[in-house]
Design a protein around this motif. Sequence first.
Motif, PDB file in Angstrom:
ATOM      1  N   VAL A   1       1.501   3.438  -3.278  1.00  0.00           N
ATOM      2  CA  VAL A   1       1.128   4.662  -4.176  1.00  0.00           C
ATOM      3  C   VAL A   1       0.937   3.857  -5.263  1.00  0.00           C
ATOM      4  CG1 VAL A   1       2.442   6.298  -6.526  1.00  0.00           C
ATOM      5  CG2 VAL A   1       3.443   6.366  -4.181  1.00  0.00           C
ATOM      6  N   ARG A   2      -0.820   4.305  -6.007  1.00  0.00           N
ATOM      7  CA  ARG A   2      -1.460   3.791  -5.985  1.00  0.00           C
ATOM      8  C   ARG A   2      -0.623   4.052  -8.052  1.00  0.00           C
ATOM      9  NH1 ARG A   2      -5.972   4.720  -4.410  1.00  0.00           N
ATOM     10  NH2 ARG A   2      -5.432   6.305  -5.318  1.00  0.00           N
ATOM     11  N   ASN A   3      -1.287   3.055  -8.999  1.00  0.00           N
ATOM     12  CA  ASN A   3      -0.298   3.801 -10.725  1.00  0.00           C
ATOM     13  C   ASN A   3      -1.703   4.126 -10.999  1.00  0.00           C
ATOM     14  OD1 ASN A   3      -2.093   1.189 -10.958  1.00  0.00           O
ATOM     15  ND2 ASN A   3      -0.388  -0.091 -11.762  1.00  0.00           N
ATOM     16  N   ASN A   4      -2.652   4.478 -10.823  1.00  0.00           N
ATOM     17  CA  ASN A   4      -3.327   5.194 -11.779  1.00  0.00           C
ATOM     18  C   ASN A   4      -4.454   6.475 -10.504  1.00  0.00           C
ATOM     19  OD1 ASN A   4      -6.355   3.814 -10.682  1.00  0.00           O
ATOM     20  ND2 ASN A   4      -4.982   2.693 -10.093  1.00  0.00           N
ATOM     21  N   ALA A   5      -5.160   7.304 -11.849  1.00  0.00           N
ATOM     22  CA  ALA A   5      -5.682   8.165 -10.676  1.00  0.00           C
ATOM     23  C   ALA A   5      -6.764   9.134 -12.040  1.00  0.00           C
ATOM     24  CB  ALA A   5      -5.020   8.948  -9.975  1.00  0.00           C
ATOM     25  N   GLN A   6      -8.017   9.319 -11.811  1.00  0.00           N
ATOM     26  CA  GLN A   6      -8.761   9.696 -12.590  1.00  0.00           C
ATOM     27  C   GLN A   6      -8.401   8.999 -14.291  1.00  0.00           C
ATOM     28  OE1 GLN A   6      -7.688  14.331 -12.873  1.00  0.00           O
ATOM     29  NE2 GLN A   6      -6.634  13.876 -10.484  1.00  0.00           N
ATOM     30  N   GLY A   7      -8.596   7.813 -14.387  1.00  0.00           N
ATOM     31  CA  GLY A   7      -8.663   6.600 -15.013  1.00  0.00           C
ATOM     32  C   GLY A   7      -7.572   6.981 -16.206  1.00  0.00           C
ATOM     33  N   LYS A   8      -6.403   7.597 -15.859  1.00  0.00           N
ATOM     34  CA  LYS A   8      -4.952   7.670 -15.662  1.00  0.00           C
ATOM     35  C   LYS A   8      -4.088   7.256 -15.534  1.00  0.00           C
ATOM     36  CE  LYS A   8      -5.169  12.297 -16.598  1.00  0.00           C
ATOM     37  NZ  LYS A   8      -4.960  14.053 -16.447  1.00  0.00           N
TER      38      LYS A   8
ATOM     39  N   LEU B   1       8.257   9.255  -5.437  1.00  0.00           N
ATOM     40  CA  LEU B   1       7.530   7.904  -5.015  1.00  0.00           C
ATOM     41  C   LEU B   1       6.774   7.382  -6.609  1.00  0.00           C
ATOM     42  CD1 LEU B   1       7.611   9.232  -2.185  1.00  0.00           C
ATOM     43  CD2 LEU B   1       6.360   7.684  -1.814  1.00  0.00           C
ATOM     44  N   LYS B   2       7.653   6.496  -6.464  1.00  0.00           N
ATOM     45  CA  LYS B   2       6.170   5.480  -7.859  1.00  0.00           C
ATOM     46  C   LYS B   2       5.684   4.307  -7.133  1.00  0.00           C
ATOM     47  CE  LYS B   2      10.487   6.117 -10.780  1.00  0.00           C
ATOM     48  NZ  LYS B   2      11.883   5.753 -11.101  1.00  0.00           N
ATOM     49  N   PRO B   3       4.413   4.194  -8.704  1.00  0.00           N
ATOM     50  CA  PRO B   3       4.068   3.498  -7.449  1.00  0.00           C
ATOM     51  C   PRO B   3       4.105   2.190  -6.709  1.00  0.00           C
ATOM     52  CG  PRO B   3       3.610   3.944  -9.878  1.00  0.00           C
ATOM     53  CD  PRO B   3       4.641   5.054  -9.479  1.00  0.00           C
ATOM     54  N   GLY B   4       3.449   1.542  -6.168  1.00  0.00           N
ATOM     55  CA  GLY B   4       4.143   0.484  -5.384  1.00  0.00           C
ATOM     56  C   GLY B   4       4.849   0.753  -4.314  1.00  0.00           C
TER      57      GLY B   4
END
Lengths: 143, 79
Positions: free
Chosen positions: A33-40, A83-86
């Motif tokens: 899970v990435r901590n960013n998408a669409q610049g957010k 799911l959380k980032p990472g």
Amino acid sequence: MIKITEKAIDVQKVIETASSLSAGAVNVFIGTVRNNAQGKNVVWLEYEAYEAMAVAEIRKVIDEAANKWNLLGWAVSHRIGTLKPGEVAVVVVVSTPHRKESFEACQYIIDNVKAKAPIWKKEVFEDGEEWVDARPNIATPTN
Amino acid sequence: MKYSLKTFGITRDILGGKEVIFEMDGEKVGELKLELMARFPEMKSLNSLLVAVNNAYAKDDMVIKEKDEIALIPPVSGG
């Protein structure tokens, strides 16, 4: 082994499931899970699956891969829920006699699982949420 | 005919329920899609809408029965 699970994926166990003493290569893909998408900033993701059908579709992908490459072992495990980032969302492992086909088979499986398995994720941002890929006119999904 | 539809992802938000009873005259997958778009115009904004019947993707000309397990499959995004 095909598994859809709400529990954290034990990557080592998935690897063991797919290992084979006659294999010279074990290829592992881990989707996180990435901590960013669409610049957010992504706060968390919600995954859901149509489980019975997801397992059936993944099975078809594996069968296709087994027709193309010599798979000595394989495993696909996909997480659902919050799911959380990472965190690990998906793991694909293939064992083959040599490395080239292990890369090809692993890529084929993850690409087709992503395209065909009825599994969805919703990105939850600080200021809203969005089902990934559901509609046009939003930044191209990442994954 | 009265069909029971399983909804997932954005289709659940649009139809407002996990399992929705949907009545219509048609009996094909394609007719179901058109009828859904007519009654829920938001469905037209999706990148795609597929229908699964008894756990497999179904073509538009497939005939559905009331006892079939029918699911709406918006664009998938696993991985």
